[in-house]
Design a protein around this motif. Structure first.
Motif, PDB file in Angstrom:
ATOM      1  N   SER A  29       0.829  -1.210   0.000  1.00 57.12           N
ATOM      2  CA  SER A  29       0.000   0.000   0.000  1.00 57.12           C
ATOM      3  C   SER A  29       0.858   1.253   0.000  1.00 57.12           C
ATOM      4  O   SER A  29       0.562   2.232  -0.695  1.00 57.12           O
ATOM      5  CB  SER A  29      -0.931   0.002   1.204  1.00 57.12           C
ATOM      6  OG  SER A  29      -1.819  -1.096   1.144  1.00 57.12           O
TER       7      SER A  29
ATOM      8  N   ALA B 252      -3.943 -10.930  -5.810  1.00 57.16           N
ATOM      9  CA  ALA B 252      -5.359 -10.658  -5.572  1.00 57.16           C
ATOM     10  C   ALA B 252      -5.532  -9.812  -4.319  1.00 57.16           C
ATOM     11  O   ALA B 252      -5.395  -8.595  -4.352  1.00 57.16           O
ATOM     12  CB  ALA B 252      -6.126 -11.980  -5.463  1.00 57.16           C
ATOM     13  N   GLU B 253      -5.790 -10.446  -3.187  1.00 57.17           N
ATOM     14  CA  GLU B 253      -6.064  -9.712  -1.959  1.00 57.17           C
ATOM     15  C   GLU B 253      -4.872  -8.880  -1.502  1.00 57.17           C
ATOM     16  O   GLU B 253      -5.036  -7.774  -0.982  1.00 57.17           O
ATOM     17  CB  GLU B 253      -6.469 -10.686  -0.851  1.00 57.17           C
ATOM     18  CG  GLU B 253      -7.874 -11.255  -1.023  1.00 57.17           C
ATOM     19  CD  GLU B 253      -8.932 -10.165  -1.022  1.00 57.17           C
ATOM     20  OE1 GLU B 253      -8.842  -9.238  -0.196  1.00 57.17           O
ATOM     21  OE2 GLU B 253      -9.859 -10.247  -1.858  1.00 57.17           O
ATOM     22  N   GLU B 254      -3.664  -9.409  -1.706  1.00 56.56           N
ATOM     23  CA  GLU B 254      -2.474  -8.709  -1.210  1.00 56.56           C
ATOM     24  C   GLU B 254      -2.252  -7.359  -1.900  1.00 56.56           C
ATOM     25  O   GLU B 254      -1.678  -6.446  -1.315  1.00 56.56           O
ATOM     26  CB  GLU B 254      -1.232  -9.587  -1.380  1.00 56.56           C
ATOM     27  CG  GLU B 254      -1.182 -10.779  -0.433  1.00 56.56           C
ATOM     28  CD  GLU B 254       0.138 -11.518  -0.562  1.00 56.56           C
ATOM     29  OE1 GLU B 254       1.139 -11.046   0.006  1.00 56.56           O
ATOM     30  OE2 GLU B 254       0.169 -12.550  -1.257  1.00 56.56           O
TER      31      GLU B 254
ATOM     32  N   LYS C 257      -4.809  -5.642  -3.457  1.00 62.23           N
ATOM     33  CA  LYS C 257      -6.108  -4.996  -3.646  1.00 62.23           C
ATOM     34  C   LYS C 257      -6.103  -3.540  -3.187  1.00 62.23           C
ATOM     35  O   LYS C 257      -6.560  -2.634  -3.898  1.00 62.23           O
ATOM     36  CB  LYS C 257      -7.183  -5.783  -2.898  1.00 62.23           C
ATOM     37  CG  LYS C 257      -8.591  -5.285  -3.154  1.00 62.23           C
ATOM     38  CD  LYS C 257      -9.619  -6.189  -2.462  1.00 62.23           C
ATOM     39  CE  LYS C 257     -11.038  -5.709  -2.746  1.00 62.23           C
ATOM     40  NZ  LYS C 257     -12.037  -6.584  -2.072  1.00 62.23           N
ATOM     41  N   GLU C 258      -5.584  -3.288  -1.992  1.00 59.66           N
ATOM     42  CA  GLU C 258      -5.588  -1.927  -1.454  1.00 59.66           C
ATOM     43  C   GLU C 258      -4.705  -0.996  -2.282  1.00 59.66           C
ATOM     44  O   GLU C 258      -5.087   0.136  -2.600  1.00 59.66           O
ATOM     45  CB  GLU C 258      -5.127  -1.943   0.007  1.00 59.66           C
ATOM     46  CG  GLU C 258      -5.228  -0.564   0.679  1.00 59.66           C
ATOM     47  CD  GLU C 258      -4.804  -0.600   2.145  1.00 59.66           C
ATOM     48  OE1 GLU C 258      -4.564   0.499   2.694  1.00 59.66           O
ATOM     49  OE2 GLU C 258      -4.696  -1.695   2.713  1.00 59.66           O
TER      50      GLU C 258
ATOM     51  N   GLN D   5      -6.294  -0.097  -5.556  1.00 60.29           N
ATOM     52  CA  GLN D   5      -7.334   0.908  -5.404  1.00 60.29           C
ATOM     53  C   GLN D   5      -6.738   2.295  -5.224  1.00 60.29           C
ATOM     54  O   GLN D   5      -7.260   3.287  -5.753  1.00 60.29           O
ATOM     55  CB  GLN D   5      -8.236   0.569  -4.210  1.00 60.29           C
ATOM     56  CG  GLN D   5      -9.503   1.408  -4.137  1.00 60.29           C
ATOM     57  CD  GLN D   5     -10.372   1.267  -5.369  1.00 60.29           C
ATOM     58  OE1 GLN D   5     -10.731   0.164  -5.770  1.00 60.29           O
ATOM     59  NE2 GLN D   5     -10.694   2.396  -6.005  1.00 60.29           N
TER      60      GLN D   5
ATOM     61  N   ASP E 119      -3.611  -6.766 -14.278  1.00 62.31           N
ATOM     62  CA  ASP E 119      -3.386  -8.012 -13.554  1.00 62.31           C
ATOM     63  C   ASP E 119      -2.096  -8.699 -13.960  1.00 62.31           C
ATOM     64  O   ASP E 119      -1.565  -9.524 -13.208  1.00 62.31           O
ATOM     65  CB  ASP E 119      -4.559  -8.979 -13.800  1.00 62.31           C
ATOM     66  CG  ASP E 119      -5.867  -8.448 -13.240  1.00 62.31           C
ATOM     67  OD1 ASP E 119      -5.809  -7.682 -12.257  1.00 62.31           O
ATOM     68  OD2 ASP E 119      -6.926  -8.792 -13.784  1.00 62.31           O
TER      69      ASP E 119
END
Length: 892
Positions: free
Chosen positions: A393, A417-419, A421-422, A425, A436
């Motif tokens: 992040s 993916a989840e790692e 995501k923030e 965004q 991706d």
């Protein structure tokens, strides 16, 4: 009603009649009705069905004529056999627009095709504008209207999506909702019986809520109008196209599904490039490119600089970039020094810049700062594979904040993916596109780089052509007319070479002979060695029937070869007419090239350039161009081949005269423009070296049905050429000779000089302000016009051997040829000579010939001269707040 007004009523209707409305779930008429009345649409909806009196609590009308109020749009969801009668009923009821959901037309075999053709005819006669048939419908999120069969409505946004495939619409819509992609318009064109791509592009180009236009395309019909619209709107709004049917198998499927042949994909590639369009290969890329073009600066080239925390993604990205024709940016010594200071012992020279997996956000930021200053980079790609010690992040925040300073595009590929995501965004919120995979990011960068290159090519001022180019059109015309008069559609080699020589294409010394003795004498006159070729209108490919002999080195051999050629042809092609033998002095040059043209029934003539000789079919190293070509387009066309790199590589005594090659293709383009009856022409080989080029063989096949006497000038072309027939010479009141002619891109310098010759008062009278900075962009807008949409006639005067632009008159029309704005100006040194009046009268004459609907103009109240000119020519003059308006309705 103009086309724009009609489309505006279609997509912003205040009232809709749904014919075929149904209360039964599973019926199209039920799905559409529920979508319209269950959303936020504030307009009136009138269900029409003779079998119902009410539906969903609404009154149902048995026929259109029973609806008491005016209707802006009729939606038809009834069996195909009822549609034509319903269009006729729309016309009787004064309904200007119809959306046809019904299928059963082109795609339904011979009977459906017959029905489709009748629908087109009836709609045109009834003056009802159609979307469809076989349409999915359309969605207008900003007004809450879902006039489609979709279960869900689209999200609001600034992208306009146009799809030729109804079935694809549902998938794209579902994907867009999941990915939070919004639309200004979501339109299914269906089979395009009336409203076509060009209509929608022009309409959306003037829609303030649309930022980019995205198209899924299978085939084109009105290609000339499509190119005209795309080139005009694409200057201000990106047009991005996903076109299916690249393979022969895919093209065959399109023909099966739609009933029409889409044409070769290579032609679409040439058309998109000529139109300045971005082409993509996947649905996801369609939206990726739209996002990148709307959020990032345009790359000035295709040199990409990559930063990665893992070697694998960097290698994958590099391979993909190079395979797609991109270049890797070369780091300067200054950048390398700064990177070594930031990364210390971890620094390894090269691009991608590998900063290792455990690098902190601050190091990412420091490396990124260096990249932003690297002049060799046209764009920067940040690659990140999650590592356990990374604060992803923080890395996203650091990159995003620094990217605000960038004047070059910044793209990112954060894998996972989840790692990620923030961080993804964070970057997205800062308008940094995140992908991706490395391949996705690289494909997007190269597409926007190609797009920007094509846009710059369209805006480039081509260099002036040689004044020595004087084509002998009359002599070439005589050759074609003589062949057609004798019933032939194939020219002999001698005729073909004489034909192209009249357009300045160089050929070797040659002569026709009709006896062995004459062959011996002529061969000696031309100089040995010579080539000898059979001359026959019945033989196109001479080498396949032993009709060519090379390296003849004596008179005796020439005499014997003549007899042998005739004997071989009698044996191999007994019925062939033999006109003699062509003897040609052999020319030896290092490189063999191919130049040709063939007429495509869908797209008109296309010019081909590439490697020639026997390897032309094997290597298939060719580039396509759409005439007319200027010198800038010719240069770009040649640079699109691999053989160009070979030609560029030779220097000194072995160098190739590329300048003459550019001009030769330019001349060839004019030949294709001037003779629509050319079906195919092959020049192979064209040999070239430092001393220029020579045509060794030429084949021309004709089509008598495209003779100019049977067709409008230049109607065989899909790009409007310079209209030479608009040239006219006049005398001023002081007996000065003035050439009135259309403006050309090459006139940019003359236009700039004319601006400088205008006083401030003259500028105010023409532009309502003083123009201090005359920019290239401004001059491009004035000189590079679409002759199908705009008329700009200049007054050219020669003074002391120098050509000058004394004045210019313009008619800037709307895309639909309904009306046009008029303006005229004459620079101060040439005022008072009647030039302005002559320009005005001539432009009005051309407007009459084009059958424009009306002409209007604005002028300052104190401009008494313009008031007088307009009044004497029948304009109606009204006063507005700061200006006067003159209006003339043309009668035809």
């Amino acid at each position: 009603m103009t086309t724009y007004d009609s489309l505006n009523k279609t997509f912003n209707p205040k009232s809709i009649a749904l014919i075929g409305a149904s209360s039964h779930q599973g019926k199209l008429g039920n799905a559409i009705l529920r979508n319209m009345v269950g959303g936020q649409y504030q307009g009136a909806v009138y269900p029409v069905n003779p079998e119902h009196k009410s539906m969903l609590g609404m009154k149902v009308y048995p026929t259109l004529s029973n609806v008491p109020d005016p209707i802006d749009l009729a939606i038809i969801a009834t069996p195909a056999e009822t549609v034509i009668a319903l269009i006729e009923e729309c016309a009787k009821c004064g309904i200007p627009n119809a959306l046809i959901i019904s299928s059963g037309f082109q795609e339904a075999g011979p009977q459906g095709l017959k029905r489709f053709r009748k629908l087109v005819k009836v709609a045109k006669a009834s003056n009802v504008r159609l979307i469809g048939p076989n349409s999915f419908g359309f969605i207008r999120p900003s007004i809450g209207l879902n006039a489609s069969v979709a279960k869900k409505s689209a999200l609001p946004g600034s992208l306009a999506f146009i799809s030729q495939s109804s079935s694809l619409c549902a998938s794209v819509l579902d994907w867009s909702i999941r990915e939070n992609v919004g639309f200004s318009h979501f339109i299914s064109t269906g089979s395009m019986a009336d409203i076509n791509y060009h209509d929608l592009i022009d309409y959306l180009g003037n829609d303030p809520h649309t930022r980019s236009i995205l198209i899924y395309m299978e085939s084109l019909t009105e290609t000339r109008r499509f190119i005209s619209a795309a080139r005009s709107i694409g200057k201000t709004k990106p047009i991005i196209i996903l076109r299916s049917g690249r393979s022969a198998e895919g093209s065959a499927t399109i023909k099966t599904n739609t009933g029409t042949s889409p044409g070769e994909d290579s032609m679409y590639e040439a058309i998109f490039k000529r139109s300045g369009i971005a082409r993509v290969e996947t649905i996801k890329e369609l939206f990726n490119v739209a996002q990148a073009l709307s959020t990032q600066p345009s790359p000035q080239g295709n040199r990409l600089l990559m930063v990665t925390n893992a070697s694998g993604p960097g290698i994958i990205a590099t391979d993909a970039h190079i395979q797609q024709g991109g270049e890797m940016a070369q780091l300067s010594r200054t950048s390398e020094k700064q990177l070594k200071e930031v990364l210390a012992h971890r620094y390894r020279k090269g691009n991608p810049i590998d900063i290792h997996g455990d690098t902190k956000a601050t190091v990412y930021g420091d490396v990124f700062k260096v990249c932003l200053q690297e002049k060799s980079a046209d764009g920067i790609l940040i690659l990140l594979a999650p590592q356990t010690v990374n604060d992803i992040s923080q890395i996203g925040t650091a990159i995003g904040n620094l990217a605000k300073q960038s004047r070059k595009p910044i793209l990112a590929a954060f894998m996972g993916a989840e790692e990620v995501k923030e961080a993804t965004q964070i970057l997205t919120n800062l308008d940094i596109p995140v992908y991706d995979s490395p391949e996705e990011a690289v494909a997007c960068f190269n597409t926007i780089a190609d797009y920007n290159r094509n846009q710059k090519l369209l805006a480039q001022t081509p260099p002036s052509t040689s004044a020595n180019f004087k084509q002998k059109t009359t002599l070439s015309r005589a050759i074609i007319d003589k062949a057609l008069a004798s019933g032939r559609t194939t020219l002999t080699e001698l005729e073909s070479k004489r034909f192209i020589a009249h357009y300045g294409l160089p050929t070797a010394p040659s002569k026709k002979v009709t006896s062995p003795a004459q062959a011996a004498r002529v061969a000696a006159e031309l100089g040995f060695p010579v080539a000898m070729k059979i001359l026959s209108p019945d033989i196109l490919y001479k080498s396949e029937v032993k009709g060519v002999q090379l390296n003849i080195r004596s008179q005796r051999s020439a005499s014997q070869t003549y007899q042998q050629l005739v004997t071989d042809i009698h044996e191999n092609v007994p019925d062939a007419q033999i006109d003699g033998v062509l003897i040609e002095r052999m020319v030896s040059k290092k490189h063999e090239l191919f130049i040709g043209s063939r007429f495509d029934p869908k797209f008109g003539p296309v010019i081909t350039f590439g490697m020639g000789g026997e390897g032309v079919d094997f290597f298939q190293d060719t580039s396509l161009g759409i005439p007319p070509l200027n010198m800038a387009l010719v240069k770009d066309m040649i640079e699109g081949t691999k053989i160009n790199k070979v030609l560029q590589a030779y220097k000194g005594d072995n160098a190739v005269d590329l300048k003459s090659l550019h001009f030769l293709l330019y001349q060839f383009s004019y030949m294709i423009m001037d003779f629509p009856e050319i079906e195919t022409i092959d020049i192979n080989p064209l040999v070239i070296d430092k001393d220029g080029s020579t045509v060794l063989d030429a084949k021309i096949v004709l089509n008598k049905d495209r003779h100019p006497k049977k067709n409008k000038p230049y109607s065989h072309l899909i790009v409007s050429p310079y209209p030479k027939n608009w040239e006219k010479r006049i005398k001023t009141s002081s007996s000065t000779s003035v050439l009135l002619r259309p403006i050309r891109p090459e006139d940019e310098a003359m236009e700039a000089d004319m601006f400088k010759a205008m006083s401030e008062e003259t500028q105010r009278l023409r532009f309502f302000q003083v123009i201090k900075d005359i920019t290239h962009e401004m001059l491009v807008r004035y000189t590079q016009i679409d002759y199908d949409r705009e008329i700009a006639i200049i007054a050219e005067i020669s003074e002391k051997g120098q050509k000058k632009m004394a004045g210019v008159a313009r008619l800037i029309g709307d895309p639909y040829n309904d009306s046009a704005e008029f303006a005229v100006v004459v620079a101060d040194p040439w005022q008072g000579k009647g030039i302005g009046k002559a320009l005005t009268d001539y432009v009005l004459k051309l407007a009459q010939e084009r059958k424009l609907g009306s002409i209007f103009a604005h002028f300052l109240p104190h401009n008494r001269l313009m008031r007088s000119i307009f009044q004497k020519r029948g304009f109606t003059i009204t006063s507005e707040e700061d200006t006067n308006r003159a209006m003339l309705i043309l009668k035809h």
